[in-house]
Every structure is written in C-alpha cells, then in structure tokens.
Design an enzyme around this catalytic site. Sequence first.
Site, PDB file in Angstrom:
ATOM      1  CE  LYS A   1      35.043  44.245  43.411  1.00 19.78           C
ATOM      2  NZ  LYS A   1      35.512  42.972  43.946  1.00 19.78           N
TER       3      LYS A   1
ATOM      4  CD  GLU B   1      43.226  38.784  41.561  1.00 17.36           C
ATOM      5  OE1 GLU B   1      43.156  39.845  42.189  1.00 17.36           O
ATOM      6  OE2 GLU B   1      42.581  38.572  40.515  1.00 17.36           O
TER       7      GLU B   1
ATOM      8  NE  ARG C   1      20.421  41.689  19.760  1.00 14.09           N
ATOM      9  CZ  ARG C   1      20.597  41.187  18.549  1.00 14.09           C
ATOM     10  NH1 ARG C   1      20.743  41.978  17.512  1.00 14.09           N
ATOM     11  NH2 ARG C   1      20.627  39.885  18.359  1.00 14.09           N
TER      12      ARG C   1
ATOM     13  NE  ARG D   1      37.667  47.769  40.795  1.00 16.41           N
ATOM     14  CZ  ARG D   1      38.196  47.352  41.946  1.00 16.41           C
ATOM     15  NH1 ARG D   1      39.484  47.041  42.012  1.00 16.41           N
ATOM     16  NH2 ARG D   1      37.469  47.263  43.037  1.00 16.41           N
TER      17      ARG D   1
HETATM   18  N1  PXG Z   1      41.251  40.674  43.693  1.00 17.51           N
HETATM   19  C1  PXG Z   1      39.975  40.250  43.556  1.00 17.51           C
HETATM   20  C2  PXG Z   1      39.692  39.060  42.749  1.00 17.51           C
HETATM   21  C3  PXG Z   1      38.940  40.964  44.191  1.00 17.51           C
HETATM   22  O1  PXG Z   1      37.682  40.563  44.051  1.00 17.51           O
HETATM   23  C4  PXG Z   1      40.604  42.482  45.069  1.00 17.51           C
HETATM   24  C5  PXG Z   1      41.573  41.754  44.405  1.00 17.51           C
HETATM   25  C6  PXG Z   1      41.006  43.705  45.814  1.00 17.51           C
HETATM   26  O2  PXG Z   1      40.570  44.866  45.140  1.00 17.51           O
HETATM   27  P1  PXG Z   1      40.221  46.206  45.911  1.00 17.51           P
HETATM   28  O3  PXG Z   1      39.842  47.149  44.836  1.00 17.51           O
HETATM   29  O4  PXG Z   1      39.077  45.882  46.842  1.00 17.51           O
HETATM   30  O5  PXG Z   1      41.411  46.607  46.642  1.00 17.51           O
HETATM   31  C7  PXG Z   1      39.258  42.096  44.965  1.00 17.51           C
HETATM   32  C8  PXG Z   1      38.198  42.874  45.647  1.00 17.51           C
HETATM   33  C9  PXG Z   1      33.469  40.815  48.955  1.00 17.51           C
HETATM   34  C10 PXG Z   1      34.449  41.819  48.468  1.00 17.51           C
HETATM   35  O6  PXG Z   1      32.352  41.220  49.332  1.00 17.51           O
HETATM   36  C11 PXG Z   1      35.374  41.487  47.499  1.00 17.51           C
HETATM   37  C12 PXG Z   1      36.262  42.440  47.071  1.00 17.51           C
HETATM   38  C13 PXG Z   1      36.242  43.691  47.589  1.00 17.51           C
HETATM   39  C14 PXG Z   1      35.312  44.007  48.557  1.00 17.51           C
HETATM   40  C15 PXG Z   1      34.391  43.055  49.018  1.00 17.51           C
HETATM   41  O7  PXG Z   1      33.785  39.631  48.957  1.00 17.51           O
HETATM   42  N2  PXG Z   1      37.144  42.082  46.117  1.00 17.51           N
END
Ligand code: PXG
Length: 299
Positions: free
Chosen positions: A151, A184, A105, A52
């Site tokens: 992300k 979400e 750049r 990812r």
């Molecule tokens: N939606 C969003 C918008 C996220 O940022 C998830 C879903 C869940 O994805 P994963 O791959 O983790 O199952 C995320 C993940 C933090 C932190 O420090 C944020 C995430 C993951 C870990 C830590 O706030 N976001």
Amino acid sequence: MSIKVFINGKYYDKKDAKVSVFDHGYLYGDGVFEGIRAYNGRVFKLDEHLDRLYEGIRTLMLNVKYTKEEMKEIVLETLRKNNLRDAYIRLVVSRGEGDLGLDPRKCPEPTVVCIASKITLYPQEMYENGLKVVTAATRRNVPEGVNPQIKSLNYLNNIMAKIEANLAGVPEAIMLNIDNYVCECTGDNIFIVKDGKLITPPTHSGILIGITRNAIIELAQEMGIKVVEQIFTRHELFNADECFLTGTAAEAIPVVNVDGRPIADGKPGIITKTIIKKFRQLVQSEGTEIYPEEKQGDE
Ligand code: PXG
C-alpha cells in the site's frame, strides 16, 4: 477541539501538523500507508493492518525505529488523545527528510504520521440501492513493478482511474490488470456472486490483499457460502448474479450496474445484503480495545 496528529513521537494540533517538503514521501511517493477503522471503541483488524504495513516497510527497506507493538500503541494513543471511539485512522510511513535525489540513503530517518479523524462514508442511499461503476482504461500496476500488495504512497494508476470514474459521473471504477482480467477498484476489492458461489480475483492477479476482503471471505465461509479466488473477465462480471465491493472505507457495498449493464435485475442481491449485515455486526463486536480500562457494559 483541534485534532492531534502524531508525527515522529510528538502530537501536534492540526494546524501545526506539517512534514518537510524535502520528505521523500512528498518528493517521490516513497513510503507506505494504511487506512484503518475504529468502531465502538475498538480498532478493527489492527494486527492485520500492521502486518501489511510492515510487509511494505520490509520490501521498501524503510528503517522504521518503532516495533509493530510500538506502532500499535501509537495508533491507540492517537485515538485516545482525540477521544475517539469511531474513527478513520491514517498511518503513513515515508522515507523521511533528505536532500534532493532518489537515493534513499539521503534520508536518515523515516517520518511516521498517525492521523485519527472522523470518516465520511458513501451515502446510506448507495448501500441500499447499489453503485453504478465503469471500467477504467488505466490498468492496475503490475506486480513486477510496484507490487499492488504494497500500500505505497504512489497511487497514481488508481488516481487516474478515479478521474475516469469522476468523468463518467460514478463513484468508483473497476481496474483490469494488463491481461484484461478484473482486478479491483481504485480503493476497494471486488466480489461477484454466481450460482450461489462467491468469486474474487486471486492475489496473483495483482490486487491489494484487502483486510476487508479477507474478513468477508471468512464470514462467507462461516455462513456456508463457497468462496473461490479465481480470475474473471468483464463478460463474467456483466453476467454475474450479484456484485459488491469491499474496503476499509466502504465496508461492503453493492454494485448494480457496470459500464451501463445492469447486474441481474439491477438491484442489490440477497447474498450481498446478508453479507453487508453480517459484516456490520462483526465490526461492532470485535477488535483491539482503545480504552481497556472501561468496564464491560459501561457504555
Ligand atoms: N484495493 C485498493 C487498491 C485499496 O487501496 C482496498 C483494495 C481495500 O483494502 P482494505 O484493506 O481497506 O479492505 C484498498 C484500501 C482512502 C482509503 O483514504 C483507501 C483504502 C482504504 C482506506 C481508505 O482512500 N484503500
């Protein structure tokens, strides 16, 4: 012992772990990140997180010099340098240092940071009794802009929604997409249970394709539970039999109240509870070994 942070090939003590104010990650939110967990000496779904990350890197055309394999070693080595077996890992790749001005750049080399630390979780009480959440007025950003599948270091929509949750005195907020469908939460994916089936919004509704989400879909299917990726409204959410959130930090956690409406009887549902239990077993039993020289059963 101070934690050791990886920055562009070197390890620094926490107090010296600094990035330039001219880094475009800081100036413009130009970059990507991952949040990864290690449990019991193993990194959970490391390849999936790196896939990812590198998809975001490709789309944003970040010139990262490390291959995916090298990045994997950076994560593992950072954990070893910090003697960690259970950890939260934050990988950050930003555009790097350059003069003012948006143009990428200006930045010859991306900044790669890896932090491995302890994690603070939701209190156990919330896993047992479930969360109250609210719907945020701030929408998830549209896939035609910065695709939520990236992300990226720009999380402002989600942060605005988090502020709404804070103001409402609840730990999370549900974000809708611009078509008013449930998307979400600010840092978690969402599932509902209806008539024994698991329902979660599809990729095209504008979500981050969560690694935990995918693991839970697989787990549910193995348990013989039907899973459908389908859009749904707040009305359907209010009338769900069960609801839970998934994410690297939260794992899987029940939701028992949305915008003042109790979900079913206002208690975590049976399918949710079973999935949480199975997920906890899964994270303890699989992943990339941090200390492969350790003999089996030597713990
Ligand atoms: N939606 C969003 C918008 C996220 O940022 C998830 C879903 C869940 O994805 P994963 O791959 O983790 O199952 C995320 C993940 C933090 C932190 O420090 C944020 C995430 C993951 C870990 C830590 O706030 N976001």
